[in-house]
Scaffold this motif. Structure first.
Motif, short mmCIF file in Angstrom:
data_model
loop_
_atom_site.label_atom_id
_atom_site.label_comp_id
_atom_site.label_asym_id
_atom_site.label_seq_id
_atom_site.Cartn_x
_atom_site.Cartn_y
_atom_site.Cartn_z
N UNK A 1 -12.29 5.87 -3.43
CA UNK A 1 -10.99 6.22 -3.95
C UNK A 1 -9.86 5.62 -3.09
N UNK A 2 -9.98 5.63 -1.77
CA UNK A 2 -8.90 5.03 -0.97
C UNK A 2 -8.65 3.56 -1.29
N UNK A 3 -9.71 2.80 -1.54
CA UNK A 3 -9.51 1.38 -1.86
C UNK A 3 -8.82 1.19 -3.20
N UNK A 4 -9.08 2.07 -4.15
CA UNK A 4 -8.40 2.02 -5.45
C UNK A 4 -6.92 2.32 -5.27
N UNK A 5 -6.62 3.36 -4.48
CA UNK A 5 -5.22 3.72 -4.25
C UNK A 5 -4.46 2.60 -3.54
N UNK A 6 -5.11 1.95 -2.56
CA UNK A 6 -4.46 0.85 -1.85
C UNK A 6 -4.20 -0.33 -2.78
N UNK A 7 -5.16 -0.67 -3.63
CA UNK A 7 -4.98 -1.77 -4.57
C UNK A 7 -3.85 -1.46 -5.55
N UNK A 8 -3.79 -0.22 -6.00
CA UNK A 8 -2.72 0.18 -6.92
C UNK A 8 -1.36 0.06 -6.26
N UNK A 9 -1.24 0.52 -5.02
CA UNK A 9 0.03 0.44 -4.31
C UNK A 9 0.49 -1.00 -4.12
N UNK A 10 -0.45 -1.93 -3.96
CA UNK A 10 -0.08 -3.34 -3.85
C UNK A 10 0.47 -3.87 -5.16
N UNK A 11 -0.04 -3.38 -6.29
CA UNK A 11 0.41 -3.85 -7.60
C UNK A 11 1.72 -3.20 -8.03
N UNK A 12 1.87 -1.91 -7.74
CA UNK A 12 3.04 -1.15 -8.18
C UNK A 12 3.75 -0.62 -6.94
N UNK A 13 4.76 -1.34 -6.51
CA UNK A 13 5.45 -0.93 -5.28
C UNK A 13 6.66 -0.06 -5.55
N UNK A 14 7.10 0.04 -6.80
CA UNK A 14 8.33 0.77 -7.10
C UNK A 14 8.12 2.26 -7.32
N UNK A 15 6.89 2.71 -7.54
CA UNK A 15 6.66 4.13 -7.82
C UNK A 15 5.36 4.58 -7.17
N UNK A 16 5.33 5.84 -6.84
CA UNK A 16 4.11 6.43 -6.28
C UNK A 16 3.56 7.43 -7.29
N UNK A 17 2.50 7.04 -7.97
CA UNK A 17 1.90 7.89 -8.99
C UNK A 17 0.51 8.28 -8.51
N UNK A 18 0.22 9.58 -8.46
CA UNK A 18 -1.10 9.99 -7.98
C UNK A 18 -2.21 9.57 -8.94
N UNK A 19 -3.34 9.20 -8.38
CA UNK A 19 -4.52 8.84 -9.18
C UNK A 19 -5.50 10.00 -9.07
N UNK A 20 -5.93 10.51 -10.21
CA UNK A 20 -6.84 11.65 -10.23
C UNK A 20 -8.08 11.32 -11.04
N UNK A 21 -9.21 11.80 -10.61
CA UNK A 21 -10.46 11.66 -11.35
C UNK A 21 -10.71 12.99 -12.04
N UNK A 22 -10.94 12.94 -13.33
CA UNK A 22 -11.16 14.17 -14.08
C UNK A 22 -12.56 14.19 -14.65
#
Length: 57
Positions: free
Chosen positions: A1-22
């Motif tokens: 999960x941390x690697x997914x969050x880091x990759x997402x932050x590199x792509x979307x720098x303007x917003x911080x949206x939590x990633x949740x597994x359901x």
């Protein structure tokens, strides 16, 4: 999960949206598509729609 969050932050720098597994993650694409189509058809692009999968009885 941390690697997914880091990759997402590199792509979307303007917003911080939590990633949740359901537990219903296998419906995620279907429900996201439903939300997209519903907003387009009803001309509600500025509204946030939340769909939840329900188990069949």
């Amino acid at each position: 999960m941390p690697s997914i969050e880091m990759a997402y932050q590199r792509m979307v720098t303007s917003a911080s949206i939590p990633i949740k597994v359901t537990k219903n993650s296998h419906y995620a694409t279907l429900l996201g598509g439903c939300a997209l189509v519903t907003r387009e058809v009803l001309e509600m692009e500025d509204f946030q729609l939340n769909f939840a999968a329900q188990e069949a009885l």
